[in-house]
Design a protein around this motif. Structure first.
Motif, short mmCIF file in Angstrom:
data_model
loop_
_atom_site.label_atom_id
_atom_site.label_comp_id
_atom_site.label_asym_id
_atom_site.label_seq_id
_atom_site.Cartn_x
_atom_site.Cartn_y
_atom_site.Cartn_z
N GLY A 88 -51.69 9.07 9.11
CA GLY A 88 -52.23 7.81 8.62
C GLY A 88 -52.70 7.99 7.19
O GLY A 88 -53.16 9.07 6.81
N SER A 89 -52.62 6.95 6.41
CA SER A 89 -53.02 7.05 5.00
C SER A 89 -54.53 7.25 4.86
O SER A 89 -55.01 7.73 3.85
CB SER A 89 -52.61 5.78 4.24
OG SER A 89 -53.35 4.66 4.69
N TRP A 90 -55.29 6.90 5.89
CA TRP A 90 -56.76 6.98 5.93
C TRP A 90 -57.24 8.39 6.30
O TRP A 90 -58.44 8.66 6.29
CB TRP A 90 -57.27 5.99 6.98
CG TRP A 90 -56.45 6.06 8.24
CD1 TRP A 90 -55.35 5.31 8.54
CD2 TRP A 90 -56.62 6.96 9.31
NE1 TRP A 90 -54.82 5.70 9.74
CE2 TRP A 90 -55.58 6.72 10.24
CE3 TRP A 90 -57.53 7.97 9.60
CZ2 TRP A 90 -55.44 7.42 11.43
CZ3 TRP A 90 -57.39 8.69 10.78
CH2 TRP A 90 -56.35 8.41 11.68
N ASN A 118 -46.31 6.57 11.34
CA ASN A 118 -47.54 6.14 10.69
C ASN A 118 -48.34 5.30 11.68
O ASN A 118 -47.82 4.35 12.26
CB ASN A 118 -47.22 5.31 9.44
CG ASN A 118 -48.46 4.64 8.89
OD1 ASN A 118 -48.68 3.46 9.12
ND2 ASN A 118 -49.29 5.39 8.19
N ARG A 120 -52.34 3.47 12.82
CA ARG A 120 -53.67 2.93 12.48
C ARG A 120 -53.79 2.43 11.05
O ARG A 120 -54.88 2.22 10.57
CB ARG A 120 -54.77 3.96 12.79
CG ARG A 120 -55.07 4.11 14.26
CD ARG A 120 -56.29 4.97 14.50
NE ARG A 120 -57.48 4.39 13.94
CZ ARG A 120 -58.47 5.09 13.38
NH1 ARG A 120 -58.41 6.39 13.29
NH2 ARG A 120 -59.54 4.48 12.90
N ASP A 121 -52.69 2.24 10.37
CA ASP A 121 -52.72 1.55 9.08
C ASP A 121 -52.45 0.08 9.37
O ASP A 121 -51.33 -0.29 9.70
CB ASP A 121 -51.67 2.12 8.13
CG ASP A 121 -52.18 3.31 7.34
OD1 ASP A 121 -53.24 3.18 6.70
OD2 ASP A 121 -51.52 4.36 7.35
N ASN A 126 -50.59 0.20 2.56
CA ASN A 126 -51.39 1.42 2.38
C ASN A 126 -50.56 2.66 2.65
O ASN A 126 -50.66 3.66 1.93
CB ASN A 126 -52.62 1.41 3.30
CG ASN A 126 -53.59 0.31 2.96
OD1 ASN A 126 -53.70 -0.11 1.81
ND2 ASN A 126 -54.31 -0.19 3.96
N ALA A 127 -49.75 2.61 3.70
CA ALA A 127 -48.90 3.74 4.05
C ALA A 127 -47.80 3.94 3.02
O ALA A 127 -47.47 5.08 2.65
CB ALA A 127 -48.29 3.52 5.44
N TYR A 142 -43.37 2.61 11.47
CA TYR A 142 -44.68 1.95 11.38
C TYR A 142 -45.16 1.63 12.79
O TYR A 142 -44.55 0.85 13.52
CB TYR A 142 -44.56 0.68 10.53
CG TYR A 142 -45.87 -0.05 10.34
CD1 TYR A 142 -47.00 0.62 9.87
CD2 TYR A 142 -45.98 -1.40 10.63
CE1 TYR A 142 -48.21 -0.04 9.68
CE2 TYR A 142 -47.17 -2.08 10.43
CZ TYR A 142 -48.28 -1.39 9.97
OH TYR A 142 -49.47 -2.06 9.79
N PRO A 144 -48.75 0.81 14.05
CA PRO A 144 -50.18 0.64 13.81
C PRO A 144 -51.06 0.74 15.04
O PRO A 144 -52.21 1.17 14.96
CB PRO A 144 -50.27 -0.75 13.18
CG PRO A 144 -49.03 -1.46 13.60
CD PRO A 144 -47.98 -0.40 13.70
#
Length: 199
Positions: A88-90, A118, A120-121, A126-127, A142, A144
């Motif tokens: 994730g990007s976070w 990926n 939870r974006d 953001n990803a 993707y 999420p």
């Protein structure tokens, strides 16, 4: 029980499991390894491996690519070793390992397929920005809400934290797993024995 209620309960359970996975995420230790009773062992560096003949089939992972065009399917890469990275990007450890993953994908080239999931974006932008920032060129699905992650059978080399990296053999079976940020060197050590089986 009505069909709608049943569907709502199933969705709630799936989201709860995805949340539990996310809450264990971004851990830097890979200590949740297996033992001989489930057919895999934890080696040095928190890397779990399963020997040929003791591996579980990878689930039917598929979804829309981060670029929004077309569907990516893990099954399309059958016959090749696949490195599946859940990120994730976070996630700070995901950022720490991103350049190493990209470097390994370039090093192995056509011999190994890299594929991301990926999660939870809530905004795919953001990803996409993450991939651009770290120069990631291999595709990612993707996912999420973690739907694809939840397809992994419990007791297998299933993901239990973010990031998780899984190596899938050419027969589509789960061969190795690390549940922490990997250096390029450790990733290569996961890939090379599985790739050698293909020769």
């Amino acid at each position: 029980m009505s069909r709608t209620s049943s569907r709502r309960i199933s969705l709630t359970a799936a989201l709860g499991a995805a949340t539990a996975l996310a809450l264990t995420g971004c851990a830097s230790s890979g200590s949740a390894g297996g033992d001989g009773s489930v057919g895999f062992i934890t080696g040095k560096g928190g890397i779990d491996t399963a020997a040929v003949g003791h591996r579980t089939d990878a689930p039917d992972i598929s979804g829309t690519g981060l670029d929004g065009t077309g569907t990516l399917r893990l099954a399309d890469y059958r016959g090749k070793v696949v490195v599946l990275n859940i990120w994730g990007s976070w996630c700070s450890p995901c950022r720490a390992e991103a350049k190493g993953l990209q470097a390994s994908s370039e090093k192995f080239g056509d011999k190994v397929q890299f594929l991301g999931i990926n999660t939870r974006d809530t905004d795919p932008a953001n990803a996409v920005a993450f991939e651009k920032n770290f120069g990631v060129t291999y595709p990612s699905i993707y996912d999420p809400d973690g739907t694809q992650i939840l397809k992994f059978p419990k007791g297998s080399l299933n993901p239990q934290s973010i990031p998780t990296t899984i190596v899938i053999d050419k027969d589509g079976k789960l061969a190795a797993r690390a549940m922490h940020a990997l250096s390029g060197e450790d990733l290569d050590k996961m890939i090379e024995p599985v790739l050698a089986e293909s020769k």
